[in-house]
Design an enzyme around this catalytic site. Structure first.
Site, PDB file in Angstrom:
ATOM      1  N   VAL A 180      16.762   9.012  -1.196  1.00 34.82           N
ATOM      2  CA  VAL A 180      17.643   7.893  -1.594  1.00 34.82           C
ATOM      3  C   VAL A 180      18.408   8.295  -2.849  1.00 34.82           C
ATOM      4  O   VAL A 180      19.639   8.148  -2.930  1.00 34.82           O
ATOM      5  CB  VAL A 180      16.818   6.598  -1.871  1.00 34.82           C
ATOM      6  N   THR A 238       4.386   2.544   5.586  1.00 35.55           N
ATOM      7  CA  THR A 238       2.999   2.092   5.655  1.00 35.55           C
ATOM      8  C   THR A 238       2.252   2.968   6.650  1.00 35.55           C
ATOM      9  O   THR A 238       2.801   3.306   7.697  1.00 35.55           O
ATOM     10  CB  THR A 238       2.876   0.609   6.086  1.00 35.55           C
ATOM     11  N   ASP A 258       2.569  -0.770  11.697  1.00 35.07           N
ATOM     12  CA  ASP A 258       2.473  -2.123  12.261  1.00 35.07           C
ATOM     13  C   ASP A 258       3.788  -2.903  12.205  1.00 35.07           C
ATOM     14  O   ASP A 258       3.791  -4.128  12.230  1.00 35.07           O
ATOM     15  CB  ASP A 258       1.349  -2.912  11.569  1.00 35.07           C
ATOM     16  N   GLY A 304       0.841  -1.204   0.000  1.00 37.07           N
ATOM     17  CA  GLY A 304       0.000   0.000   0.000  1.00 37.07           C
ATOM     18  C   GLY A 304       0.873   1.250   0.000  1.00 37.07           C
ATOM     19  O   GLY A 304       1.889   1.306   0.687  1.00 37.07           O
ATOM     20  N   LYS A 362     -23.917  14.682  29.066  1.00 38.17           N
ATOM     21  CA  LYS A 362     -23.110  14.643  27.843  1.00 38.17           C
ATOM     22  C   LYS A 362     -23.999  14.182  26.680  1.00 38.17           C
ATOM     23  O   LYS A 362     -24.640  13.138  26.772  1.00 38.17           O
ATOM     24  CB  LYS A 362     -21.965  13.648  28.041  1.00 38.17           C
ATOM     25  N   ARG A 419       0.578  -4.921  -5.388  1.00 39.51           N
ATOM     26  CA  ARG A 419       0.760  -6.149  -4.608  1.00 39.51           C
ATOM     27  C   ARG A 419       1.016  -7.230  -5.662  1.00 39.51           C
ATOM     28  O   ARG A 419       0.326  -7.280  -6.671  1.00 39.51           O
ATOM     29  CB  ARG A 419      -0.488  -6.443  -3.782  1.00 39.51           C
ATOM     30  N   GLY A 427       5.878  -2.139   3.650  1.00 38.57           N
ATOM     31  CA  GLY A 427       5.537  -2.714   4.947  1.00 38.57           C
ATOM     32  C   GLY A 427       6.049  -4.133   5.107  1.00 38.57           C
ATOM     33  O   GLY A 427       7.015  -4.526   4.441  1.00 38.57           O
ATOM     34  N   ASP A 428       5.390  -4.896   5.964  1.00 38.19           N
ATOM     35  CA  ASP A 428       5.924  -6.223   6.284  1.00 38.19           C
ATOM     36  C   ASP A 428       5.952  -7.158   5.066  1.00 38.19           C
ATOM     37  O   ASP A 428       6.891  -7.932   4.896  1.00 38.19           O
ATOM     38  CB  ASP A 428       5.182  -6.856   7.476  1.00 38.19           C
ATOM     39  N   ASP A 479      -0.006   2.039   8.475  1.00 32.76           N
ATOM     40  CA  ASP A 479      -0.517   1.218   9.583  1.00 32.76           C
ATOM     41  C   ASP A 479       0.349   1.281  10.853  1.00 32.76           C
ATOM     42  O   ASP A 479      -0.131   0.957  11.932  1.00 32.76           O
ATOM     43  CB  ASP A 479      -0.631  -0.251   9.150  1.00 32.76           C
ATOM     44  N   ARG A 504      -5.318  -2.291   9.303  1.00 29.54           N
ATOM     45  CA  ARG A 504      -5.329  -3.771   9.297  1.00 29.54           C
ATOM     46  C   ARG A 504      -5.504  -4.310  10.699  1.00 29.54           C
ATOM     47  O   ARG A 504      -6.424  -3.945  11.395  1.00 29.54           O
ATOM     48  CB  ARG A 504      -4.024  -4.314   8.697  1.00 29.54           C
TER      49      ARG A 504
END
Ligand code: F6P
Length: 298
Positions: A23, A126, A130, A11, A214, A72, A102-103, A128, A172
């Site tokens: 880079v 990413t 994660d 992603g 509230k 992907r 990501g992973d 996420d 995720r």
């Protein structure tokens, strides 16, 4: 190494362009040639490669997404796919690849290096957040700020109408986007996959806070933590409160990167190129306790 390549995979995340730019410019500063691979591993298999100059990354630091594009790639999971990728690199004389993702991207890099000896260096990108080895991944800060802006808007209308709102956010299986946005946005409830939660308890708390006067509530739900329809209908059943749902979706993935993501991109990219220069390979870079770190990709 004289020739390296850079790709983005999985992603997209805001800050990927800033990382590619850093880079390219760092490696070229040290006299290396840099190639850009389009559409991640898929482009590597298909040989979609062009050399990047300093000017190729002009006007990029502020752009979300990734100008190298991303995909992907199921074929890359196979040995045959990895072999094709390794052959492309050999044909171009490219000695190492900086991968931003990501992973899944890192798993691909590890396979390519384990099975075909390709030297890879990973930069975490990413929304996420994660990847546990690093405190932050590229794109996370921008995504959380996008969620915050949605929370602010929702609060205006929810408090005007005395309503409750449930906002589903991405991540995720990871609740970081939900957690950080909830804390920064003052949400009343935050539901994440990491912490068990009870709708009954939440319903009780909603009723109690209603009694205290509230009239408006914000619930932030991480997408991996539960089903929004089920949660809302249960709350309605237990409290009579009807909750308005909003799914932020891919809006969280786009947008101009924040200062934090741009600076992180620069620092991580410089570290990745420095490691390449030191002939280190199969490492990933990250940030821990505000220090740029690297460790084995495994
Ligand atoms: O990994 C980033 C992410 O945006 C997740 O938060 C989300 O679950 C997923 O990607 C969505 O994937 P896609 O864009 O392929 O639908």
């Amino acid at each position: 190494m004289n020739k390296i390549a850079v790709l983005t995979s999985g992603g997209d995340a805001p800050g990927m362009n800033a990382a590619i730019r850093a880079v390219v410019r760092t490696a070229r500063f040290y006299g290396m040639q840099v190639y850009g691979i389009e559409r991640g591993w898929d482009g590597l298999i298909k040989g979609q490669i062009t050399e990047l100059q300093n000017r190729s990354v002009s006007d990029m630091v502020q752009r979300g997404g990734t100008f190298l594009k991303t995909a992907r790639c199921p074929e890359f999971v196979t040995l045959e796919g990895q072999q094709k990728a390794a052959q492309t690199l050999e044909a171009y004389g490219i000695e190492g690849v900086v991968v931003i993702g990501g992973d899944g991207t890192f798993r691909g890099a590890k396979d390519l290096s384990d099975n075909f000896g390709v030297k890879c260096m990973g930069i975490p990108g990413t929304i996420d957040n994660d990847l546990a080895y690093t405190d932050y991944t590229l794109g996370f800060d921008t995504a959380v700020n996008t969620v915050l802006s949605a929370i602010n808007n929702l609060r205006d209308t929810m408090s005007s109408h005395d309503r409750a709102s449930l906002l589903e956010v991405m991540g995720r299986k990871c609740g970081d986007i939900a957690l950080y946005a909830s804390l920064a946005g003052g949400a009343e409830y935050c539901i994440t996959p990491e912490v068990p939660f009870s709708i009954e308890e939440m319903a009780k708390s909603l009723m109690q806070s209603q009694k205290r006067g509230k009239t408006s509530n914000m619930i932030v739900l991480a997408e991996g933590a539960g089903n929004k329809e089920e949660i809302c209908s249960k709350i309605k059943e237990l409290t009579g409160i009807s909750v308005k749902t909003t799914v932020l979706g891919h809006i969280q993935r786009g947008g101009s990167p924040t200062m934090a993501d741009r600076i992180l991109a620069a620092k991580l990219a410089v570290k990745a190129v420095d490691l390449v220069l030191e002939n280190k390979t199969n490492r990933v870079v990250g940030i821990k306790y505000n220090k740029i770190i690297d460790l084995d990709i495994s």
